[in-house]
Design a protein around this motif. Sequence first.
Motif, mmCIF file in Angstrom:
data_model
loop_
_atom_site.group_PDB
_atom_site.id
_atom_site.type_symbol
_atom_site.label_atom_id
_atom_site.label_comp_id
_atom_site.label_asym_id
_atom_site.label_seq_id
_atom_site.Cartn_x
_atom_site.Cartn_y
_atom_site.Cartn_z
ATOM 1 N N ASP A 54 -7.848 10.649 10.727
ATOM 2 C CA ASP A 54 -8.805 11.550 10.085
ATOM 3 C C ASP A 54 -8.638 12.944 10.669
ATOM 4 O OD1 ASP A 54 -11.011 13.096 9.362
ATOM 5 O OD2 ASP A 54 -12.238 11.320 9.038
ATOM 6 N N THR B 22 -9.096 1.489 7.813
ATOM 7 C CA THR B 22 -9.057 1.499 6.354
ATOM 8 C C THR B 22 -9.815 0.297 5.803
ATOM 9 O OG1 THR B 22 -7.005 0.233 6.342
ATOM 10 C CG2 THR B 22 -6.821 2.621 6.331
ATOM 11 N N GLN B 23 -10.375 -0.511 6.683
ATOM 12 C CA GLN B 23 -11.154 -1.667 6.250
ATOM 13 C C GLN B 23 -12.188 -1.974 7.333
ATOM 14 O OE1 GLN B 23 -7.773 -2.019 7.226
ATOM 15 N NE2 GLN B 23 -8.799 -2.289 9.176
ATOM 16 N N HIS C 229 0.827 -1.196 0.000
ATOM 17 C CA HIS C 229 0.000 0.000 0.000
ATOM 18 C C HIS C 229 0.866 1.252 0.000
ATOM 19 C CE1 HIS C 229 -2.448 3.143 2.020
ATOM 20 N NE2 HIS C 229 -3.372 2.686 1.214
ATOM 21 N N GLU D 200 -5.973 4.940 9.639
ATOM 22 C CA GLU D 200 -5.467 6.209 9.134
ATOM 23 C C GLU D 200 -6.053 7.318 9.975
ATOM 24 O OE1 GLU D 200 -6.297 6.493 4.954
ATOM 25 O OE2 GLU D 200 -4.849 4.918 4.465
ATOM 26 N N TRP E 258 -8.615 8.167 14.762
ATOM 27 C CA TRP E 258 -8.186 7.108 13.865
ATOM 28 C C TRP E 258 -9.414 6.437 13.273
ATOM 29 C CZ3 TRP E 258 -3.234 6.918 12.682
ATOM 30 C CH2 TRP E 258 -2.309 7.484 13.573
ATOM 31 N N TYR E 259 -9.321 6.141 11.998
ATOM 32 C CA TYR E 259 -10.426 5.353 11.468
ATOM 33 C C TYR E 259 -9.862 4.187 10.658
ATOM 34 C CZ TYR E 259 -9.963 7.352 6.801
ATOM 35 O OH TYR E 259 -9.494 7.701 5.569
ATOM 36 N N ASP F 271 -6.076 -6.040 -1.496
ATOM 37 C CA ASP F 271 -7.036 -5.541 -2.477
ATOM 38 C C ASP F 271 -6.605 -6.018 -3.855
ATOM 39 O OD1 ASP F 271 -8.732 -4.252 -0.784
ATOM 40 O OD2 ASP F 271 -8.600 -2.314 -1.792
ATOM 41 N N TRP G 129 -1.741 -3.232 4.057
ATOM 42 C CA TRP G 129 -2.477 -2.005 4.346
ATOM 43 C C TRP G 129 -2.272 -1.595 5.796
ATOM 44 C CZ3 TRP G 129 -6.344 0.465 1.175
ATOM 45 C CH2 TRP G 129 -6.402 -0.061 -0.123
ATOM 46 N N ASP H 239 -4.368 3.980 -4.225
ATOM 47 C CA ASP H 239 -4.398 2.612 -3.704
ATOM 48 C C ASP H 239 -5.044 1.675 -4.720
ATOM 49 O OD1 ASP H 239 -7.049 3.323 -3.486
ATOM 50 O OD2 ASP H 239 -7.083 3.304 -1.297
#
Length: 584
Positions: A441, A450-451, A279, A439, A447-448, A478, A435, A289
């Motif tokens: 925000d 990515t999946q 990634h 990440e 933090w949120y 992915d 990944w 990505d």
Amino acid sequence: MKIHRDTACGELTAADAGREVALGGWVESARDHGGLLFVDLRDRTGVVQVVFDPGKDQELFRTAEGWRSESAVGVRGTVRRRLPGNENPRLRTGEVEVVPSEIETYSVARPLPFDVAHADAVDEALRLRYRYLDLRRSRMLENLRLRHRLFHAIRQFYTAEGFVEVETPFLTKSTPEGSREYLVPNRQEPGTFFALAQSPQIYKQLLMIGGLERYFQIARCFRDEDMRADRQPEFTQLDVEMSFVEEEDVVASTERMLVETVRDAAGIELPHPFPRITHAAAMLKYGSDKPDLRLPLEIVDLSAAFGKTGFEAFARTLAAGGVVRGLRVPGGGALSRRELDGLAEEARRRGAQGMAWLVAEAPGSFRSPIAKFLSEAELEALARETGVEAGDLILLLADQPAVAAAVLGWARLWAGERFHLADGAPWHPCWITDWPMFEWDEEEGRWYATQHPFTMPREEDLPLLEREPARVRAMKYDLVLNGYEIGGGSIRIASSEVQNRVLKAMGVEGVERFGFFIEALQYGTPPHGGIALGLDRIVMLLAGASSIRDIIAFPKAARAADLMTGAPAAVTPAQMRELHLRVT
RNA sequence: GGAGGCGUAGUGUAGUGGUUUAACACACCGGUCUGUCACACCGGAGAUCGCGGGUUCGAUCCCCGUCGCCUCCGCCA
């Protein structure tokens, strides 16, 4: 029905001369010479010419003269070779024609809202409103056939591998995170709702806990998000899950499946093994990505080269943790000043502070608004790092890493389009691996993920979950094809303890909604993982279509509207009462 | 939620630097025609120029708003 067809129009050849056949189909076109009438009759297999001669049968001729385009008709008659010189080599059946002895008008067509035979140029809204007419075009029919062939090949592949196709509910429970869901009011209990499944994720994991071991499903998914050319509110996903597997098992199996089914369905040979790109590398080199690897352009990091720059704009950005990156566009020096300024303007619109351009006029000589701010050494490093040649363009940008990636990634695609770099290029699938789990925000200050929250972090990163979320990597992969994300999967969390920690680290609200699932994990969960592939996008690419709408029989237009039925639409007050609903 | 593009007979387009009969092709209707396959030829009908408002003596054209479609950003765990 007097005439019951026994032969397909498109399959008649000279070998059929003399045969008596019964045909059924649609009137594609009619050429009336007064003393002779040619009708092209079309069914799903193709077109054949029928000749009406008033000298032979006045009544047949009169009736056929009244056939409008796209009427459904039947013809009984004799196949004969066309007279020498009258063959049509552009028609598969062009060596023969049918001399009718009996005809039947099944259904006369009204004057059409658009010319079915030449509908390529017709406004798409009109095509969608009369979708059943649009579908009569061979192009659309072929797209749906391709779609079917792929689905069939997929079912064959997984069946042969011991997978079981299991249907999971559409009517399910709303989940706190993820995409916006379509809600279905529950008549039985006021104020409660089902959600339409945005994916079978939890169910397929429960199937693994349930001992299925190998599951797949061609599943419809529903997401109430804004649309794109490659996004519909309801779409079809190939959902796969396996027990007692590692990342490599899922990746290898999926790759084999895709290569085989695409070969079977479309005759396309995907180059394999698919390259794997981390990634981080994808974001750096391609600014995306889901990189389109058909484009031979790579973004270069020049932060080091400008480390001691006197160019104030760059120095300030670097000091603030930013980066300097460049993209070389071979032959880009041919762009007009107007196009270059347009690029910079669009870059700003996409959040960049600016984007500079340099055109290499000769080795070591640049034409650029910012050349005068750069030192000899910097220009030299720039040329070396990018490998620039005379006539090339370099786009240069200093910004935070995420912005630099996004904007240069966009510029890369723009250049690909502008210079037709992907035209005729071979197919380019790849895996995006490693990944980050989280990440940051900026806007929401948290933090949120990515999946989805069921993805397993790498074992060795587990201790970092609470302390350093930024460094936790996910066991996620992915699948990308020609710049489209066509699938994504992961190894799942098989431990309720880890699952709880991840949900907490993600700051998922309403964790109790997952209570039933956390409990399920506690009764002997096998290690498992899987993947989901966007079948609509894959078919779109195989069909060479530019929109997912062209490979879906009844797609929705913008604002999720069905232009044919008029859905969504208001319902009666009685229906509202029964569902305990009131519109505010 | 935001940005851009498009909207003129059934369809696809043209057009008007503001005023006349809004043009062309295909489709449609009527007619002529025995070898077409984009049939040809003659004739005809068909448009509140997306909708609403404004500016103006006058708006399809300019301005504002609105609706619809398309593309993109945000969004799509």
